[in-house]
Design a protein around this motif. Structure first.
Motif, PDB file in Angstrom:
ATOM      1  N   CYS A   5       0.822  -1.215   0.000  1.00  0.00           N
ATOM      2  CA  CYS A   5       0.000   0.000   0.000  1.00  0.00           C
ATOM      3  C   CYS A   5       0.855   1.263   0.000  1.00  0.00           C
ATOM      4  O   CYS A   5       0.356   2.360   0.285  1.00  0.00           O
ATOM      5  N   ASP A   6       2.143   1.109  -0.302  1.00  0.00           N
ATOM      6  CA  ASP A   6       3.037   2.259  -0.351  1.00  0.00           C
ATOM      7  C   ASP A   6       2.581   3.194  -1.468  1.00  0.00           C
ATOM      8  O   ASP A   6       2.275   2.734  -2.579  1.00  0.00           O
ATOM      9  N   PRO A   7       2.523   4.496  -1.207  1.00  0.00           N
ATOM     10  CA  PRO A   7       2.055   5.451  -2.223  1.00  0.00           C
ATOM     11  C   PRO A   7       2.823   5.413  -3.536  1.00  0.00           C
ATOM     12  O   PRO A   7       2.279   5.752  -4.576  1.00  0.00           O
ATOM     13  N   GLN A   8       4.069   4.946  -3.515  1.00  0.00           N
ATOM     14  CA  GLN A   8       4.840   4.889  -4.764  1.00  0.00           C
ATOM     15  C   GLN A   8       4.230   3.923  -5.775  1.00  0.00           C
ATOM     16  O   GLN A   8       4.490   4.026  -6.972  1.00  0.00           O
ATOM     17  N   ALA A  10       0.889   3.564  -6.131  1.00  0.00           N
ATOM     18  CA  ALA A  10      -0.489   3.993  -6.384  1.00  0.00           C
ATOM     19  C   ALA A  10      -0.577   4.894  -7.609  1.00  0.00           C
ATOM     20  O   ALA A  10       0.278   5.756  -7.815  1.00  0.00           O
ATOM     21  N   THR A  65      -5.640  10.477  -3.953  1.00  0.00           N
ATOM     22  CA  THR A  65      -4.345  11.159  -3.901  1.00  0.00           C
ATOM     23  C   THR A  65      -4.463  12.448  -3.090  1.00  0.00           C
ATOM     24  O   THR A  65      -3.598  12.752  -2.263  1.00  0.00           O
ATOM     25  N   TYR A  68      -4.686  11.657   0.546  1.00  0.00           N
ATOM     26  CA  TYR A  68      -3.336  11.344   1.032  1.00  0.00           C
ATOM     27  C   TYR A  68      -2.543  12.635   1.271  1.00  0.00           C
ATOM     28  O   TYR A  68      -1.888  12.785   2.303  1.00  0.00           O
ATOM     29  N   THR A  72      -1.181  14.004   4.782  1.00  0.00           N
ATOM     30  CA  THR A  72       0.256  14.240   4.957  1.00  0.00           C
ATOM     31  C   THR A  72       0.480  15.631   5.538  1.00  0.00           C
ATOM     32  O   THR A  72       1.251  15.807   6.494  1.00  0.00           O
ATOM     33  N   ALA A 119      -4.100   6.810   5.167  1.00  0.00           N
ATOM     34  CA  ALA A 119      -3.387   7.975   4.645  1.00  0.00           C
ATOM     35  C   ALA A 119      -2.572   8.659   5.737  1.00  0.00           C
ATOM     36  O   ALA A 119      -1.442   9.096   5.498  1.00  0.00           O
ATOM     37  N   SER A 124      -1.130   4.498   0.933  1.00  0.00           N
ATOM     38  CA  SER A 124      -1.986   4.996  -0.139  1.00  0.00           C
ATOM     39  C   SER A 124      -3.439   4.641   0.172  1.00  0.00           C
ATOM     40  O   SER A 124      -3.762   3.461   0.344  1.00  0.00           O
TER      41      SER A 124
END
Length: 179
Positions: A5-8, A10, A65, A68, A72, A119, A124
């Motif tokens: 589930c790492d944003p990279q 997604a 996005t 997220y 952040t 998030a 992600s």
């Protein structure tokens, strides 16, 4: 250790279209617009239809996005005050969603809370949600409301009614310049 589930991993989706819809909703509520929820929904459907095949999924990914990015920003702001973002954001979000029974079905609220927690912990939201199957039609209003409520929360913290959307728009401009 990297997570699935790492944003990279997604897709960013159509952040511009998602931002436009969130900003439109913020402005209509702030300005006391008389546009009904049905009119707003029709406008949203028209925008998504104009995006072509896959447009709805692109906007959905873009909304995730943005969630997220909002979380952040909120996490960094809360950590600067030595506070836990989950403790300060999630209960308020859940309470607000519960006060919207005509638009938000109660069974969607735990999913939105989980999405925000994901998030807020650096995962992600769209990849976290996909673990549990496809998005449902009943989750679209809650997802939009979640993005809107996070934006409004940021705007209240900063005492600037356009801060949240301006921050995303600036990040989007920087990303386009770097591409």
């Amino acid at each position: 250790m990297s997570s699935s589930c790492d944003p990279q991993y997604a897709p960013a989706g159509d952040v511009g279209a998602a931002l436009m819809m969130i900003d439109s909703r913020l402005k209509s509520i702030r300005d006391g617009s008389t546009a009904s929820d049905l009119e707003q929904r029709a406008l949203t459907e028209q925008v998504v239809a104009s995006l072509g095949p896959g447009g709805a999924e692109e906007v959905l990914d873009g909304t995730c996005t943005i969630i997220y990015m909002f979380m952040t920003w909120l996490r960094q702001a809360h950590e600067a005050e030595d506070k836990d973002v989950i403790e300060y954001v999630v209960p308020t979000l859940v309470a607000t969603l519960r006060r919207m029974p005509r638009s938000i079905r109660p069974e969607a609220i735990p999913t939105m809370a989980g999405l925000v927690v994901a998030a807020g912990t650096g995962l992600s939201p769209n990849l976290w949600r996909r673990q549990y199957g496809d998005w449902t039609e009943e989750e679209m209003n809650p997802l939009e409301a979640t993005a809107f409520l996070l934006a409004e929360h940021i705007n209240r913290i900063t005492d600037d009614p356009d801060f949240a959307t301006r921050t995303i728009a600036s990040a989007l401009s920087l990303a386009e310049e770097g591409a």
